[in-house]
Scaffold this motif. Structure first.
Motif, short mmCIF file in Angstrom:
data_model
loop_
_atom_site.label_atom_id
_atom_site.label_comp_id
_atom_site.label_asym_id
_atom_site.label_seq_id
_atom_site.Cartn_x
_atom_site.Cartn_y
_atom_site.Cartn_z
N UNK A 35 16.02 -12.14 7.80
CA UNK A 35 16.82 -13.24 7.53
C UNK A 35 18.56 -12.54 7.60
N UNK A 36 18.45 -11.49 8.22
CA UNK A 36 19.93 -10.96 8.27
C UNK A 36 20.57 -10.27 6.95
N UNK A 37 19.75 -10.58 5.71
CA UNK A 37 20.35 -9.98 4.32
C UNK A 37 20.28 -8.56 4.57
N UNK A 38 21.00 -7.95 3.99
CA UNK A 38 21.05 -6.51 3.71
C UNK A 38 19.86 -5.98 3.08
N UNK A 39 19.12 -4.96 3.59
CA UNK A 39 18.04 -4.45 3.06
C UNK A 39 18.22 -3.59 1.71
N UNK A 40 17.37 -3.42 0.73
CA UNK A 40 17.47 -3.02 -0.46
C UNK A 40 17.68 -1.37 -0.28
N UNK A 41 18.40 -0.97 -1.01
CA UNK A 41 18.92 0.52 -0.97
C UNK A 41 17.97 1.07 -2.16
#
Length: 211
Positions: free
Chosen positions: A2-8
Motif C-alpha cells: 500500500x505504499x506505507x513505510x515498512x516497519x523498522x
C-alpha cells in the motif's frame, strides 16, 4: 503493497523472521547460494537438503557444516542460472541474500521454476532497492558497480520483488521490513514465501513489487 513505510526492525528480529519462514519448508529442499551453511539451524529436521554453492572456499565449509547437521549429500558446484537437477525434482527452493548476487536474475528464477515440482514452495530473503526519488536509491545505484566487483557480485539496486513477479511467482506470505544501515538510512529487506500458480506467466501481478 500500500505504499506505507515498512516497519523498522533490528537485525536480530530479522534473523527471527528468516528462521520462521525457512522453517516452514518441507520435503526435498534446494538451497541456492547456500554459502557456509548459516541457514542449517532454521531448516526443519525432516527436510532432505540439497545445497548449491559456486564459491570453492564457501563450498568446502558448507560441506563440513552439512555433515555436522547430518545431511549426507555433497553440495553442488554450480550457479543458480544452471542448476544440475532434473525438472520438477524438488519440493522447495530457498535462497537468502542470493538473488542480489546472481549474474542474471531472470535466468536463475527460470531455473528455480524448472526444478520445482508443481505446487512447490519458494522462499527468498533479500535486500532490495529503495523507493524512487530517495537518497538511498541514488546511493545504491552509485555503489552497485563497486559492490558487484568486491562483494561477491552483490547488487544493491535490484528490485527483486518485481523480478519474482515477472518470473511468475505468487506470494503467499510477503513482508517488507527495514533494518538499520548507515550512513544513508535503513535498508529494505524482502521476505518472500510463495509458489508458481498453474496459469502463471511473465508479468503476472504480485504484491511483492518492492515498493
Amino acid at each position: 503493497m500500500d505504499g506505507a513505510r515498512p516497519e523498522l526492525i533490528t537485525d536480530d528480529a530479522l534473523d527471527d523472521l528468516e528462521r520462521e519462514v525457512i522453517g516452514r519448508v518441507r520435503g526435498r529442499v534446494l538451497e541456492i547460494g547456500a554459502g557456509e551453511g548459516a541457514n542449517f539451524g532454521a531448516f526443519h529436521e525432516d527436510v532432505e537438503w540439497i545445497g548449491l554453492e559456486p564459491d570453492f572456499d564457501r563450498r568446502v565449509e558448507l560441506a563440513q557444516q552439512a555433515r555436522a547437521w547430518q545431511h549426507a549429500r555433497e553440495p553442488l558446484d554450480a550457479v543458480a542460472e544452471s542448476i544440475p537437477l532434473p525438472d520438477a525434482s524438488v519440493d522447495a527452493v530457498v535462497g537468502t541474500y542470493v538473488l542480489c548476487s546472481v549474474r542474471d536474475q531472470g535466468a536463475a528464477l527460470a531455473e528455480v521454476r524448472r526444478v520445482l515440482r508443481p505446487g512447490g514452495t519458494v522462499v527468498f530473503v533479500d535486500h532490495v532497492i529503495a523507493p524512487p526519488r530517495t537518497l538511498k536509491r541514488a546511493v545504491q545505484r552509485i555503489v552497485t558497480p563497486f559492490s558487484t566487483r568486491f562483494c561477491h557480485g552483490c547488487h544493491w539496486d535490484r528490485d527483486t520483488g518485481a523480478a519474482l513477479a515477472a518470473a511468475g511467482f505468487a506470494g503467499d506470505d510477503v513482508r517488507m521490513v527495514r533494518v538499520p544501515s548507515f550512513p544513508f538510512g535503513p535498508t529494505r529487506v524482502l521476505l518472500f514465501s510463495g509458489h508458481v500458480p498453474e496459469a502463471a506467466a511473465p508479468g503476472t501481478s504480485n504484491p511483492a513489487d518492492g515498493r
